[in-house]
Design a protein around this motif. Structure first.
Motif, short mmCIF file in Angstrom:
data_model
loop_
_atom_site.label_atom_id
_atom_site.label_comp_id
_atom_site.label_asym_id
_atom_site.label_seq_id
_atom_site.Cartn_x
_atom_site.Cartn_y
_atom_site.Cartn_z
N PRO A 239 69.47 38.40 -18.47
CA PRO A 239 70.45 38.08 -19.51
C PRO A 239 70.21 38.87 -20.80
O PRO A 239 71.16 39.23 -21.48
N ALA A 240 68.96 39.16 -21.11
CA ALA A 240 68.65 39.92 -22.33
C ALA A 240 69.21 41.34 -22.26
O ALA A 240 69.51 41.94 -23.31
N ALA B 175 69.63 42.56 -3.53
CA ALA B 175 69.04 43.04 -2.27
C ALA B 175 67.89 44.01 -2.51
O ALA B 175 66.95 44.08 -1.72
N ARG B 176 67.95 44.72 -3.61
CA ARG B 176 66.89 45.68 -3.94
C ARG B 176 65.66 44.99 -4.55
O ARG B 176 64.64 45.65 -4.79
N GLY B 177 65.77 43.69 -4.85
CA GLY B 177 64.64 42.95 -5.41
C GLY B 177 64.47 43.10 -6.91
O GLY B 177 63.43 42.73 -7.45
N TYR B 178 65.48 43.62 -7.61
CA TYR B 178 65.37 43.81 -9.06
C TYR B 178 65.59 42.50 -9.82
O TYR B 178 65.10 42.35 -10.93
N TYR B 179 66.33 41.58 -9.26
CA TYR B 179 66.56 40.26 -9.83
C TYR B 179 67.03 39.34 -8.72
O TYR B 179 67.35 39.80 -7.62
N ASP B 180 67.02 38.05 -8.99
CA ASP B 180 67.39 37.08 -7.96
C ASP B 180 68.69 36.37 -8.33
O ASP B 180 69.28 36.64 -9.39
N LEU B 181 69.12 35.46 -7.45
CA LEU B 181 70.39 34.76 -7.67
C LEU B 181 70.36 33.91 -8.94
O LEU B 181 71.38 33.81 -9.64
N ASP B 182 69.21 33.30 -9.25
CA ASP B 182 69.11 32.51 -10.48
C ASP B 182 69.31 33.38 -11.71
O ASP B 182 69.97 32.97 -12.67
N LEU C 284 71.02 36.23 -11.79
CA LEU C 284 72.43 36.60 -11.82
C LEU C 284 73.25 35.47 -12.42
O LEU C 284 74.11 35.70 -13.28
N GLU C 285 72.98 34.25 -12.00
CA GLU C 285 73.71 33.10 -12.55
C GLU C 285 73.44 32.95 -14.04
O GLU C 285 74.34 32.59 -14.81
N ALA C 286 72.22 33.24 -14.48
CA ALA C 286 71.91 33.17 -15.92
C ALA C 286 72.72 34.21 -16.70
O ALA C 286 73.19 33.94 -17.81
N MET C 287 72.89 35.40 -16.11
CA MET C 287 73.74 36.42 -16.77
C MET C 287 75.18 35.92 -16.86
O MET C 287 75.84 36.08 -17.89
N HIS C 288 75.66 35.30 -15.80
CA HIS C 288 77.04 34.80 -15.80
C HIS C 288 77.19 33.60 -16.74
O HIS C 288 78.24 33.44 -17.37
N ASP C 289 76.14 32.79 -16.87
CA ASP C 289 76.17 31.70 -17.86
C ASP C 289 76.27 32.26 -19.27
O ASP C 289 77.00 31.72 -20.12
#
Length: 183
Positions: A22-23, A55-62, A64-69
């Motif tokens: 998110p940062a 899929a590349r392991g750079y970030y996880d679903l949580d 991604l959801e934090a970015m969308h939040d």
């Protein structure tokens, strides 16, 4: 009317690097205000985004959801909201049906809204993949010059896509859409 937006390079800054937190997620100038204008005019907003960083392991679903939040919270100040976010978490080598230019994300959006088709919906993107997917499902398709858009525009000179309109940024697309709605 439904407006489908790509995320990176349309709503937020994108230089080709993965946005992994998110940062690192920063809205493009005017994009949140533009989405707020659309919402205020009665448009529904969905996002269709390829996110192979998962899929590349750079970030996880949580993450991604934090970015969308973060996106949703920032949009509130501008009277905007995103109804639905469809994302592809797969690596390009997986050849899934959701990674744009495939149309699986658009199928998810169509199902979410209970629509028979997406003909007449709007797709805004900064890459050829976005444009090809939007055109394949019958969307009115717009290229923005932000993110990868300038490079994509140059490639369209060599390999055109019929029916794609080009604007400087999301705010310019919104101005165009709102001018058309007021007629």
């Amino acid at each position: 009317m439904l407006v489908i937006l790509d995320r990176d390079g349309v709503i937020n800054e994108y230089d080709g690097s993965y946005i992994c937190s998110p940062a690192q997620w920063h809205p493009l100038p005017g994009s949140l205000e533009a989405i707020g204008q659309l919402c205020g005019a009665g448009f529904r907003i969905a996002i269709a985004t390829n996110q192979s960083g998962i899929a590349r392991g750079y970030y996880d679903l949580d993450t991604l959801e934090a970015m969308h939040d973060k996106l949703r919270q920032l949009l509130k100040a501008h009277g905007g909201t995103v109804d639905f976010i469809a994302y592809c978490p797969h690596h390009p080598d997986e050849h899934c049906q959701c990674r744009k230019p495939a149309t699986g994300l658009f199928g998810q959006i169509r199902e979410h809204y209970g629509l028979g088709s997406l003909t007449g919906a709007v797709m805004v993107g900064d890459s050829r993949k976005d444009l090809e997917a939007g055109l394949a499902v019958g969307c009115d398709t717009y290229l923005v010059r932000t993110g990868n858009g300038l490079e994509t525009e140059q490639h369209l000179l060599e390999r055109p896509l019929e029916g794609v309109q080009v604007f400087d940024n999301l705010a310019a697309v919104v101005d165009h859409l709102l001018a058309g709605k007021s007629r």
